[in-house]
Design a protein around this motif. Structure first.
Motif, short mmCIF file in Angstrom:
data_model
loop_
_atom_site.label_atom_id
_atom_site.label_comp_id
_atom_site.label_asym_id
_atom_site.label_seq_id
_atom_site.Cartn_x
_atom_site.Cartn_y
_atom_site.Cartn_z
N TRP A 29 33.37 35.97 37.12
CA TRP A 29 34.51 35.16 37.57
C TRP A 29 35.83 35.81 37.18
CZ3 TRP A 29 38.51 32.70 35.00
CH2 TRP A 29 39.31 31.86 35.80
N LEU A 30 35.91 36.33 35.95
CA LEU A 30 37.12 37.04 35.53
C LEU A 30 37.41 38.21 36.46
CD1 LEU A 30 36.57 37.20 31.65
CD2 LEU A 30 38.10 35.65 32.89
N ARG A 31 36.35 38.93 36.82
CA ARG A 31 36.53 40.11 37.69
C ARG A 31 36.94 39.68 39.11
NH1 ARG A 31 32.30 42.38 36.40
NH2 ARG A 31 33.17 44.03 35.10
N ALA A 32 36.25 38.69 39.65
CA ALA A 32 36.50 38.30 41.04
C ALA A 32 37.79 37.52 41.19
CB ALA A 32 35.32 37.47 41.56
N SER A 33 38.06 36.60 40.28
CA SER A 33 39.21 35.71 40.43
C SER A 33 40.45 36.23 39.71
CB SER A 33 38.85 34.30 39.94
OG SER A 33 37.84 33.74 40.75
N MET A 34 40.36 36.42 38.41
CA MET A 34 41.56 36.85 37.67
C MET A 34 41.98 38.27 38.05
SD MET A 34 41.49 35.43 33.78
CE MET A 34 41.58 33.68 33.43
N LEU A 35 41.03 39.20 37.98
CA LEU A 35 41.35 40.58 38.34
C LEU A 35 41.63 40.69 39.84
CD1 LEU A 35 41.63 43.56 37.56
CD2 LEU A 35 39.15 43.80 37.88
N GLY A 36 40.81 40.02 40.64
CA GLY A 36 40.97 40.08 42.09
C GLY A 36 42.31 39.57 42.55
N ASP A 37 42.87 38.61 41.82
CA ASP A 37 44.16 38.03 42.19
C ASP A 37 45.32 38.66 41.43
OD1 ASP A 37 45.40 36.19 43.94
OD2 ASP A 37 45.68 34.77 42.29
N GLY A 38 45.03 39.72 40.68
CA GLY A 38 46.09 40.43 39.98
C GLY A 38 46.61 39.76 38.73
N LYS A 39 45.86 38.79 38.19
CA LYS A 39 46.33 38.07 37.01
C LYS A 39 46.03 38.83 35.71
CE LYS A 39 47.78 34.47 39.36
NZ LYS A 39 47.46 34.89 40.74
N ILE A 40 45.05 39.72 35.75
CA ILE A 40 44.75 40.62 34.63
C ILE A 40 44.53 42.01 35.21
CG2 ILE A 40 43.74 38.82 33.15
CD1 ILE A 40 40.97 39.86 33.96
N SER A 41 44.44 43.00 34.34
CA SER A 41 44.20 44.37 34.79
C SER A 41 42.78 44.80 34.44
CB SER A 41 45.20 45.33 34.14
OG SER A 41 45.01 45.35 32.74
N THR A 42 42.35 45.90 35.00
CA THR A 42 41.00 46.41 34.73
C THR A 42 40.80 46.68 33.25
OG1 THR A 42 40.92 47.43 36.92
CG2 THR A 42 39.35 48.23 35.30
N LYS A 43 41.81 47.20 32.58
CA LYS A 43 41.67 47.51 31.16
C LYS A 43 41.48 46.25 30.32
CE LYS A 43 46.62 47.68 30.03
NZ LYS A 43 47.72 48.53 29.50
#
Length: 236
Positions: A192-206
């Motif tokens: 979910w963090l990867r799909a939603s937060m990262l996917g929506d630009g709210k966090i970065s890959t690092k």
């Protein structure tokens, strides 16, 4: 119908129902915060824990379950690697990790919290502190640990996990390894963090790289050791 839930000090601080009482005794409440900080620092400095790892997990983990055994094994392996073990001091997964540390002969710390219902410190703790305020307790967890392992847990575990993540993400703490134990349990959250937060630009890959998700306790312990080695090299 009467309730058996006690009114706790932090409820008096935070609950609007007690706002007038707070206004009347504000200075005294602040002194109580200070007293908790002083006691915590005094006890844990004197304990000379060395490198310690916080282990979080559910108080509802059943003693004869595989999750409990996993917690015992984790605490023991951390102890065998030279880490003291810090938990919230309660039953369930916390007790399991303390039990493993106790069996390994390392310092087993329980930082308990006053709750509206009785919980108490488990019998495998040899250094014990009880706090009235969650925020003071959280400072002690982070101040005296060099890493964090999360067994399956509920809201409390999530709270502690995301506070540690936020502090590391924002540079408030140095290298602070975080291992989530149990891919079946934690995998959905990470996806979910990867799909939603990262996917929506709210966090970065690092930011996602701050988390190790594993079923291998040796890998989790090695993750703690690598960070300890890096910190030792930086200090030398």
């Amino acid at each position: 119908m009467t309730s058996d839930r006690r009114i706790t000090d932090d409820q008096r601080l935070l609950d609007l129902e007690h706002s007038e009482e707070w206004k009347q005794r504000a200075a005294w409440r602040v002194m109580k915060f200070q007293a908790e900080f002083v006691e915590g620092f005094d006890v844990l400095e004197a304990a000379d824990l060395g490198d310690a790892v916080c282990v979080y997990g559910s108080a509802r983990t059943v003693v004869d379950s595989e999750e409990y055994k996993l917690g015992v094994d984790l605490g023991r392996k951390l102890g065998e690697a030279g880490f003291s073990v810090i938990t919230g001091g309660g039953p369930g997964a916390m007790e399991a990790a303390n039990r493993g540390a106790y069996d390994a002969g390392v310092k087993s710390v329980g930082l308990g919290i006053e709750l509206p219902f009785e919980q108490g410190i488990n019998e495998f703790v040899d250094i014990e502190l009880d706090f009235k305020y969650f925020f003071v307790r959280k400072v002690m967890f982070l101040k005296y640990s060099c890493g964090f392992c999360a067994l399956p847990g509920g809201f409390g575990t999530m709270d502690e996990l995301f506070e540690a993540l936020t502090l590391e993400q924002t540079g408030k703490v140095g290298k602070f390894p975080i291992a989530l134990i149990g891919t079946d349990y934690w995998g959905g959250l990470v996806e979910w963090l990867r799909a939603s937060m990262l996917g929506d630009g709210k966090i970065s890959t690092k930011d996602l790289d701050l988390l190790l998700v594993t079923d291998d306790l040796d890998e989790a312990v090695a993750h703690m050791q690598q960070s300890r080695s890096a910190q030792s090299s930086a200090r030398s």
